[in-house]
Enzyme design. Structure first.
Site, short mmCIF file in Angstrom:
data_model
loop_
_atom_site.label_atom_id
_atom_site.label_comp_id
_atom_site.label_asym_id
_atom_site.label_seq_id
_atom_site.Cartn_x
_atom_site.Cartn_y
_atom_site.Cartn_z
N SER A 90 -4.99 -10.37 5.98
CA SER A 90 -6.43 -10.28 5.69
C SER A 90 -7.07 -11.63 6.01
CB SER A 90 -6.67 -9.97 4.21
OG SER A 90 -8.04 -10.17 3.90
N TYR B 108 -4.98 -11.45 -4.45
CA TYR B 108 -4.95 -10.72 -3.16
C TYR B 108 -4.84 -11.73 -2.01
CZ TYR B 108 -6.53 -7.67 0.65
OH TYR B 108 -6.63 -6.97 1.83
P1 NAP Z 1 -6.46 2.01 1.78
O1 NAP Z 1 -7.60 2.79 2.32
O2 NAP Z 1 -6.33 1.85 0.30
O3 NAP Z 1 -5.11 2.64 2.35
C1 NAP Z 1 -3.87 2.07 1.97
C2 NAP Z 1 -2.74 2.88 2.55
O4 NAP Z 1 -1.49 2.30 2.11
C3 NAP Z 1 -2.74 4.31 2.07
O5 NAP Z 1 -2.22 5.13 3.11
C4 NAP Z 1 -1.78 4.28 0.89
O6 NAP Z 1 -1.23 5.56 0.68
C5 NAP Z 1 -0.74 3.29 1.39
N1 NAP Z 1 0.03 2.62 0.35
C6 NAP Z 1 -0.45 1.92 -0.72
N2 NAP Z 1 0.57 1.44 -1.45
C7 NAP Z 1 1.70 1.81 -0.80
C8 NAP Z 1 3.08 1.59 -1.05
N3 NAP Z 1 3.50 0.91 -2.12
N4 NAP Z 1 3.99 2.10 -0.18
C9 NAP Z 1 3.58 2.81 0.91
N5 NAP Z 1 2.28 3.05 1.19
C10 NAP Z 1 1.36 2.56 0.33
O7 NAP Z 1 -6.46 0.54 2.36
P2 NAP Z 1 -6.95 -0.05 3.79
O8 NAP Z 1 -8.28 -0.64 3.58
O9 NAP Z 1 -6.72 0.92 4.87
O10 NAP Z 1 -5.92 -1.27 3.92
C11 NAP Z 1 -4.79 -1.26 4.77
C12 NAP Z 1 -4.26 -2.69 4.89
O11 NAP Z 1 -5.29 -3.52 5.43
C13 NAP Z 1 -3.86 -3.32 3.55
O12 NAP Z 1 -2.74 -4.14 3.73
C14 NAP Z 1 -5.09 -4.16 3.20
O13 NAP Z 1 -4.76 -5.22 2.34
C15 NAP Z 1 -5.50 -4.64 4.58
N6 NAP Z 1 -6.90 -5.08 4.71
C16 NAP Z 1 -7.94 -4.22 4.43
C17 NAP Z 1 -9.24 -4.68 4.58
C18 NAP Z 1 -10.43 -3.80 4.31
O14 NAP Z 1 -11.55 -4.34 4.26
N7 NAP Z 1 -10.27 -2.51 4.16
C19 NAP Z 1 -9.47 -5.99 5.02
C20 NAP Z 1 -8.40 -6.83 5.28
C21 NAP Z 1 -7.12 -6.35 5.13
P3 NAP Z 1 -0.93 6.19 -0.75
O15 NAP Z 1 -2.18 6.08 -1.57
O16 NAP Z 1 -0.46 7.55 -0.48
O17 NAP Z 1 0.17 5.34 -1.30
#
Ligand code: NAP
Length: 248
Positions: free
Chosen positions: A143, A157
């Site tokens: 991130s 985080y």
């Molecule tokens: P999200 O919408 O909450 O999706 C997270 C995904 O990870 C879901 O498919 C969830 O599925 C899965 N997951 C969560 N815990 C897990 C575990 N212990 N084992 C396996 N799967 C797991 O989040 P996102 O925004 O797409 O984020 C994806 C990545 O990008 C993360 O690493 C986040 O920190 C990073 N990121 C996001 C942003 C942003 O603004 N969105 C910015 C920077 C970085 P289930 O619920 O079925 O477990």
């Protein structure tokens, strides 16, 4: 370059049932890879991702595997290798967040964030590396908060995302001689369930970015798609900001 730059490759993406992970799964499958993705709870999301990809002729499998469970991750990777004959690409996307000031931050949440975002990334890479060939690819979704923290409440985080950037650099050094590249993609605010672009902090976040809007998950998937291609063989150890200028 062929139209399907990942034809013949096998990929594992953690956390692919929605958001950025789902977009990465769809992109890698469209680029010709045979993709397995993990998730924990979002059965409906996982089913929809599988249906979308199979309906367009892609190859995809969903597995219920918690990234924080090292034994389960090891079994899943062994299964992918047994079914597909190998593993070429690992994308560590699964991640969790918790927002709270330090006095109110439960230690259980600290442990959960570290278990999924740091230990989960480590144990997944550890289980994958013995199978990765020369030309193998590891990409971790970090991130931009690893480098810039413009709001309070996300210190833990940010800690986890800074940790994986460090892990990436160290492993790039270690695995480079084996022809395996290791990189981190550092998204800025991206419209997902974790960070809705109409959410509580959205307007403040948009004001911090020169482009003035959130990323779509496909913006992040595009960067990953480049890093896992054969043509990216000289890119390793980097933390690539895909952040609409959030860090400037
Ligand atoms: P999200 O919408 O909450 O999706 C997270 C995904 O990870 C879901 O498919 C969830 O599925 C899965 N997951 C969560 N815990 C897990 C575990 N212990 N084992 C396996 N799967 C797991 O989040 P996102 O925004 O797409 O984020 C994806 C990545 O990008 C993360 O690493 C986040 O920190 C990073 N990121 C996001 C942003 C942003 O603004 N969105 C910015 C920077 C970085 P289930 O619920 O079925 O477990």
């Amino acid at each position: 370059m062929s139209e399907q730059p990942l034809a013949g490759k096998t990929a594992l993406v953690t956390g692919g049932s929605r958001g950025i992970g789902a977009s990465i799964v769809e992109r890698l499958a469209a680029d010709g890879a045979s993709v397995t993705f993990s998730y924990v709870a979002d059965h409906q999301g996982a089913k929809e991702v599988v249906e979308r990809i199979t309906s367009t002729g892609g190859t995809v499998r969903a597995v219920e595997t918690d990234s924080a469970d090292a034994d389960a991750v090891r079994d899943t990777i062994a299964e992918v290798v047994a079914i597909s004959g190998g593993l070429d690409i690992l994308v560590n996307n699964a991640g969790v967040a918790h927002v709270a000031p330090i006095e109110e931050f439960p230690l259980e949440e600290f442990d959960r964030l570290v278990a999924v975002n740091v230990r989960g990334v480590f144990n997944t890479i550890q289980a994958a590396v013995p199978h990765l060939p020369h030309g193998g690819r590891i990409v971790t979704i970090g991130s931009i908060n690893a480098d810039r923290v413009p709001v309070p409440g996300i210190a833990v985080y940010s800690l986890t995302k800074a940790a994986v950037a460090g892990l990436t650099r160290g492993l790039a050094r270690e695995l480079g001689p084996r022809g395996i590249t290791v990189n981190t993609v550092q998204p800025g605010p991206t419209a997902t369930e974790m960070n809705p672009d109409e959410g509580e902090f959205a307007e403040a976040m948009k004001a911090l970015m020169p482009v003035g809007h959130y990323a779509h998950p496909t913006d992040i998937a595009s960067a990953v798609a480049y890093l896992v291609r054969p043509e990216a063989r000289f890119v390793t150890g980097t933390s690539w900001d895909v952040d609409g200028g959030f860090a400037v």
